[in-house]
Enzyme design. Structure first.
Site, PDB file in Angstrom:
ATOM      1  N   HIS A  81       0.845  -1.198   0.000  1.00 40.89           N
ATOM      2  CA  HIS A  81       0.000   0.000   0.000  1.00 40.89           C
ATOM      3  C   HIS A  81       0.883   1.253   0.000  1.00 40.89           C
ATOM      4  CE1 HIS A  81      -2.883   3.062   1.111  1.00 40.89           C
ATOM      5  NE2 HIS A  81      -2.221   3.304   2.232  1.00 40.89           N
ATOM      6  N   ASP A 110       9.398  21.747 -25.536  1.00 44.27           N
ATOM      7  CA  ASP A 110       9.498  20.405 -24.947  1.00 44.27           C
ATOM      8  C   ASP A 110      10.528  20.514 -23.837  1.00 44.27           C
ATOM      9  OD1 ASP A 110       9.495  17.601 -24.458  1.00 44.27           O
ATOM     10  OD2 ASP A 110       8.954  17.243 -26.536  1.00 44.27           O
ATOM     11  N   TRP A 145       7.513  -0.315   3.613  1.00 38.40           N
ATOM     12  CA  TRP A 145       8.039   0.488   2.502  1.00 38.40           C
ATOM     13  C   TRP A 145       9.410   1.035   2.853  1.00 38.40           C
ATOM     14  CZ3 TRP A 145       9.375   5.674   1.594  1.00 38.40           C
ATOM     15  CH2 TRP A 145       9.223   6.534   2.687  1.00 38.40           C
ATOM     16  N   SER A 175      14.883   6.031 -12.658  1.00 38.36           N
ATOM     17  CA  SER A 175      13.928   6.738 -13.510  1.00 38.36           C
ATOM     18  C   SER A 175      13.711   8.164 -13.017  1.00 38.36           C
ATOM     19  CB  SER A 175      12.608   5.967 -13.524  1.00 38.36           C
ATOM     20  OG  SER A 175      11.540   6.821 -13.765  1.00 38.36           O
ATOM     21  N   SER A 176      13.511   8.312 -11.699  1.00 36.36           N
ATOM     22  CA  SER A 176      13.278   9.649 -11.151  1.00 36.36           C
ATOM     23  C   SER A 176      14.495  10.536 -11.329  1.00 36.36           C
ATOM     24  CB  SER A 176      12.944   9.559  -9.662  1.00 36.36           C
ATOM     25  OG  SER A 176      11.770   8.835  -9.476  1.00 36.36           O
ATOM     26  N   HIS A 259      13.253  11.713   4.175  1.00 35.28           N
ATOM     27  CA  HIS A 259      12.599  12.967   4.527  1.00 35.28           C
ATOM     28  C   HIS A 259      12.490  13.928   3.356  1.00 35.28           C
ATOM     29  CE1 HIS A 259      10.209  14.949   7.412  1.00 35.28           C
ATOM     30  NE2 HIS A 259      10.600  16.052   6.800  1.00 35.28           N
ATOM     31  N   GLU A 261      12.060  12.978   0.548  1.00 35.32           N
ATOM     32  CA  GLU A 261      10.988  12.335  -0.225  1.00 35.32           C
ATOM     33  C   GLU A 261       9.608  12.865   0.169  1.00 35.32           C
ATOM     34  OE1 GLU A 261      10.815  10.308  -2.755  1.00 35.32           O
ATOM     35  OE2 GLU A 261       8.715   9.698  -2.636  1.00 35.32           O
ATOM     36  N   TYR A 263       8.872  15.784   1.015  1.00 36.25           N
ATOM     37  CA  TYR A 263       8.684  17.067   0.341  1.00 36.25           C
ATOM     38  C   TYR A 263       8.552  16.874  -1.158  1.00 36.25           C
ATOM     39  CZ  TYR A 263       9.576  18.686   4.936  1.00 36.25           C
ATOM     40  OH  TYR A 263       9.466  18.857   6.279  1.00 36.25           O
ATOM     41  N   SER A 274      -1.106  26.771  -5.245  1.00 36.00           N
ATOM     42  CA  SER A 274      -0.652  28.148  -5.436  1.00 36.00           C
ATOM     43  C   SER A 274      -1.049  28.714  -6.787  1.00 36.00           C
ATOM     44  CB  SER A 274       0.874  28.233  -5.298  1.00 36.00           C
ATOM     45  OG  SER A 274       1.267  27.770  -4.037  1.00 36.00           O
ATOM     46  N   HIS A 308      14.763  12.827  12.916  1.00 35.25           N
ATOM     47  CA  HIS A 308      13.542  12.857  13.731  1.00 35.25           C
ATOM     48  C   HIS A 308      12.702  11.603  13.489  1.00 35.25           C
ATOM     49  CE1 HIS A 308      11.282  15.365  10.449  1.00 35.25           C
ATOM     50  NE2 HIS A 308      11.073  14.098  10.257  1.00 35.25           N
ATOM     51  N   HIS A 309      13.079  10.822  12.487  1.00 35.90           N
ATOM     52  CA  HIS A 309      12.439   9.512  12.330  1.00 35.90           C
ATOM     53  C   HIS A 309      13.071   8.482  13.250  1.00 35.90           C
ATOM     54  CE1 HIS A 309      10.216  10.669   8.651  1.00 35.90           C
ATOM     55  NE2 HIS A 309      11.235  11.475   8.470  1.00 35.90           N
ATOM     56  N   THR A 334       6.619  26.528   6.122  1.00 32.07           N
ATOM     57  CA  THR A 334       5.350  25.889   5.786  1.00 32.07           C
ATOM     58  C   THR A 334       4.184  26.770   6.196  1.00 32.07           C
ATOM     59  OG1 THR A 334       6.486  23.830   6.286  1.00 32.07           O
ATOM     60  CG2 THR A 334       4.132  23.696   5.911  1.00 32.07           C
ATOM     61  N   LYS A 337       3.585  29.691   3.935  1.00 28.58           N
ATOM     62  CA  LYS A 337       2.786  29.357   2.758  1.00 28.58           C
ATOM     63  C   LYS A 337       1.307  29.347   3.095  1.00 28.58           C
ATOM     64  CE  LYS A 337       5.879  26.747  -0.077  1.00 28.58           C
ATOM     65  NZ  LYS A 337       5.870  25.716  -1.077  1.00 28.58           N
ATOM     66  N   ARG A 456       1.189   0.627  15.281  1.00 33.12           N
ATOM     67  CA  ARG A 456       1.072   0.463  13.823  1.00 33.12           C
ATOM     68  C   ARG A 456       1.367  -0.984  13.462  1.00 33.12           C
ATOM     69  NH1 ARG A 456       5.144   4.633  11.085  1.00 33.12           N
ATOM     70  NH2 ARG A 456       4.209   3.846   9.182  1.00 33.12           N
TER      71      ARG A 456
END
Lengths: 627, 217
Positions: A81, A110, A145, A175-176, A259, A261, A263, A274, A308-309, A334, A337, A456
């Site tokens: 998931h 392009d 994951w 790829s990314s 982390h 990731e 963002y 925006s 912090h993880h 944050t 924004k 969890r």
């Protein structure tokens, strides 16, 4: 060789083609718009897959002592998931918008490397199919994951399941990264005359920040995964405590990627919102440079908060304090924004379209998720939250309430430009309410579950712990989200049954993408416009500014724009690249290093590497002969 | 790489040299390569970080001092550093060739590229010898943390050098003679140089942290 043919689009063109021709044109496309549509639709498809997995999880947790799903199956479900939603759904949907709109918004025809762009998509598809093909051999990844070592090592995950996950994710990462090199170069080098960096729309800015995060964070994940691969295949000791290795190394490398990731997942949605809020408030974005700089700052700080993880791993008070501080710091840009979005609406002429519903919903839901995020920035609080449902509630508010709702906001806003068809406003609003109510029902009770101590990743819980009601509500909410998804998908599918009806500028937009046809011609801009402000199209329409719209710039029938010809080499190269990675599956020894298996792996790998080399040569030769 | 060039709507097909008009004035390929190198910094940064955080944590030998021969590695390091000089000379020759607008084969460029590739190949040869030697001294990929981290880090660097050698050879033996590189020829050679120098710089860091540090008393 007249391969650099000029495509003057005619409207009946598509209907003359047979299905085979149409398929071939997709397989060989190098058009950023087609690739963008492919990314978006593939992401939607996997959104359904990931959603079904979520429903199965909620089914199992709906009542205590449930027996619908085995513990093993449950592990597989939560692993797939998350992997599906993050890498196969949200990222490709965002990549779809990036592909389609980044070149349009900077006035380009392009991306700089159109074939590399196609290569990125085919490689992504190969990785996505490969991870899911684990289903065929009955070995769905089950290690989460995050693939924590040494759970993901051979000792606790002996079968091929985690190899599928590990190798598939490496392919997705490559790829990314190739897409990132492409987009960063495009943004820096392919802007229309006058389109200075700070005249770029906020959406393009957020996409740009994301691409920088991608190219800098994914290599660290790749290294972590290579070490895991070596541990699993060749018996190295990177994550094996008995040999002096440290499983925390994985956590550091993984969250150094992980982390940034998050963002990567949220910034595209922030960019979409925006664009949507100013359009439907008929005001410029309040303090646009602040929003842009906040996005950049979030990107920078995103690299300094990974631990912090890991507060519960015992890094010591100094490290905990430092990472707590940087984490709280991120709340500032944050919040900037959020205030700017609200100030944009203040005093505006608001139009509540389906996209606007999603945008406003985004602000509210993302704020809730952001606030709970600040809560576990504090280590003592985090020690209580760690591994509880409170964390699940937090990241679903930012990922579903934020990323996903933001992306669906983008669907209703940008679908007309992408597909030339309006989406039903009515269905969009109904779908939004299902999303909004469903997600609050699902995820809000999880805050309480977490504080009540529900961990969890447990597949079953006893009666009498006080978790029944909240879990039942959450499961009902999940069904409501599913109905909302069905409504949205119906709106999208039914749009294809109607003829193209979207005007080029349905929302009275401000940016260059609205100044061209819907859907845009193959070449986007018949004449590259000259840009004199950060809202070029708005200025043309409402402020007597310079003309940027294509109907006025170019007379009919004189469009003569050379575009790169289609190519099948990206597909071929992606096939062989994926093969080089997948060959690692064959190199795994029963216990530690196995020379025979290694020989098989190298043999297969050599074939694919040769194919890859030849296809790259052909790719470059194509360049030489077609110019 | 194909590039989309910007121009007016009526680009004529006779634009021979395919001059790219780019916003930053840097060619697309070169800019993309800089971004790739930034990305690769994080790749090597993570590998080097892994090596350093496991340094001295092997539970059993052989340890670095048991196997390293700084003399042998210094020779190969010297060769790799010198290959950066020949690469610079290749880039310079390419610029001169481009300015001369000569249609002849740029043999000087190809020559310096071959010299660079040769030194790169010798460096990889040294590494193969070194790996072989260390293996027979008892240092294996599986035996201890030093083996795991050492072979992984230097192996990935060696792979980068090998790819660079292959690239130099393909460029000098196929792309240039077959005239697959048109347009900004010097820029393409420059990009190859960027990669080569990067791999070189990474080796300076690896040589210092992995080898020389062991001899600091």
């Amino acid at each position: 060789m007249s391969a650099v043919s000029t495509q003057v689009e005619t409207h009946s063109h598509a209907e003359d083609q047979s299905t085979a021709q149409w398929l071939w044109s997709i397989l060989t496309t190098v058009d950023h718009k087609t690739i963008g549509r492919l990314y978006l639709l593939s992401g939607l498809l996997f959104f359904v897959v990931g959603g079904v997995e979520a429903l199965a999880i909620r089914l199992q947790l709906s009542v205590p002592n449930a027996d619908f799903i085995s513990a093993q199956r449950y592990n597989e479900l939560f692993t797939m998931h998350a992997t599906t939603m993050i890498f196969l759904s949200v990222m490709p949907m965002a990549a779809g918008f990036t592909n389609f709109f980044l070149p349009l918004q900077i006035g380009a025809r392009d991306v700089v490397f159109p074939r590399l762009n196609a290569y990125s998509y085919w490689l992504w598809l190969a990785g996505a199919l490969f991870i899911n093909s684990s289903f065929l051999v009955g070995a769905f990844p089950d290690g989460g994951w995050f693939g924590y070592a040494n759970m993901s090592g051979t000792q606790y995950s002996p079968g091929p399941a985690m190899d599928f996950w590990n190798i598939g994710l490496m392919i997705l990462g490559l790829s990314s990264m190739t897409a990132g090199f492409n987009f960063i170069t495009t943004v820096l080098n392919l802007r229309a005359p006058g389109m200075s960096l700070f005249r770029m729309p906020v959406l393009t800015w957020m996409f740009t920040v994301v691409q920088f995060l991608v190219v800098m964070s994914f290599p660290m994940l790749t290294v972590a995964q290579i070490l895991l691969l070596f541990d699993r295949n060749y018996g190295t000791n990177f994550y094996i405590p008995a040999k002096g290795g440290d499983p925390l190394l994985w956590q550091h490398l993984f969250w150094l990627f992980g982390h940034p990731e998050v963002y990567i997942l949220i910034l595209p949605s922030m960019g979409i919102v925006s664009e949507v809020l100013p359009t439907f408030s008929r005001k410029p974005l309040f303090g646009a440079p602040f929003v842009i700089f906040s996005g950049i700052l979030i990107g920078f700080l995103g690299f300094g908060v990974w631990s912090h993880h890991m507060f519960t791993t015992g890094l010591g008070p100094v490290a905990d304090s430092a990472f707590s501080l940087t984490t709280m710091l991120i709340a500032i840009p944050t919040a900037v924004k959020i205030f700017n979005w609200i100030a944009t609406m203040w005093g505006g002429k608001l139009r509540f379209t389906a996209a606007m519903y999603h945008a406003v919903g985004f602000i509210a839901l993302f704020t809730i998720g952001g606030l709970s995020g600040v809560m576990h920035a504090s280590p003592p609080v985090d020690l209580q939250h760690q591994d509880s449902y409170f964390v699940v509630a937090h990241f679903h508010y930012v990922l579903f309430g934020g990323s996903v709702i933001g992306l669906f906001c983008g669907m209703y806003f940008y679908w007309p430009k992408m597909f030339g068809r309006m989406l039903s406003e009515r269905l969009g609003k109904i779908g939004f309410w299902f999303f909004f109510v469903g997600m609050n029902l699902t995820f809000f009770p999880m805050h309480f579950l977490g504080v009540q101590g529900m961990p969890r990743r447990i597949f079953r819980y006893e009666e009498g712990l006080g978790w029944e009601t909240s879990n039942a509500i959450a499961s009902v909410g999940a069904v409501i989200i599913a109905i909302g998804t069905a409504i949205h998908l119906y709106a999208m599918l039914s749009s294809f049954l109607r003829p193209q009806d979207a005007p080029s500028d349905p929302w009275d937009g401000a940016t260059l993408d609205w100044a061209i046809a819907s859907p845009p011609h193959h070449y986007n801009f018949a004449v590259i416009p000259e840009v004199h402000s950060d809202r070029p199209f708005w200025d043309e329409k409402h402020e007597n500014g310079p003309v940027v719209s294509q109907e006025k710039l170019a007379g009919p029938g004189e469009h003569h724009v050379p575009m790169p010809p289609p190519s099948y080499w990206p597909l071929v190269a992606a096939f062989f690249t994926a093969g080089v990675f997948i060959a690692f599956m064959f190199g795994k020894g029963a216990d530690g290093f196995d020379l025979e298996a290694f020989k098989v792996q190298v043999a297969i790998q050599s074939v694919f590497a040769l194919g890859m080399l030849l296809s790259i040569l052909a790719w470059i030769r194509e360049d030489a002969t077609h110019r | 790489m194909d590039s989309v060039a910007h121009g007016s709507g009526h680009v004529d097909h006779h634009e021979e040299h395919h001059e790219e008009r780019t916003s930053l004035g840097v060619s697309n390929l070169k800019l993309a390569f800089w971004v790739f190198l930034a990305s690769d910094c994080f790749f090597f940064g993570s590998l080097i970080g892994t090596y350093m955080s496991y340094r001295g944590k092997s539970l059993v030998g052989p340890y670095p001092q048991d196997v390293f021969s700084v003399e042998v590695t210094s020779i190969s390091t010297f060769l790799l550093l010198m290959s950066s000089l020949t690469m610079v000379l290749a880039v310079r020759a390419a610029k001169i060739h481009q300015q001369s607008k000569s249609e002849s084969l740029p043999l000087t460029v190809m020559g310096w590229m071959w010299a660079t590739a040769a030194m790169g190949a010798i460096f990889v040869g040294f590494q193969v010898y070194e790996f072989n030697h260390f293996y027979h001294e008892g240092l294996t990929l599986q035996g201890n943390l030093f083996g795991s981290t050492f072979y992984t880090l230097t192996g990935f660097h060696g792979t980068h050098v090998a790819i660079g050698v292959l690239w130099l050879l393909i460029e000098s033996c196929i792309w240039i003679p077959m005239k697959w590189i048109r347009g900004d020829f010097a820029d393409r050679v420059d990009v190859t140089g960027l990669y080569w120098h990067f791999v070189d710089i990474v080796w300076i860091v690896i040589f210092t942290l992995v080898y020389l540090l062991e001899f600091v008393r």
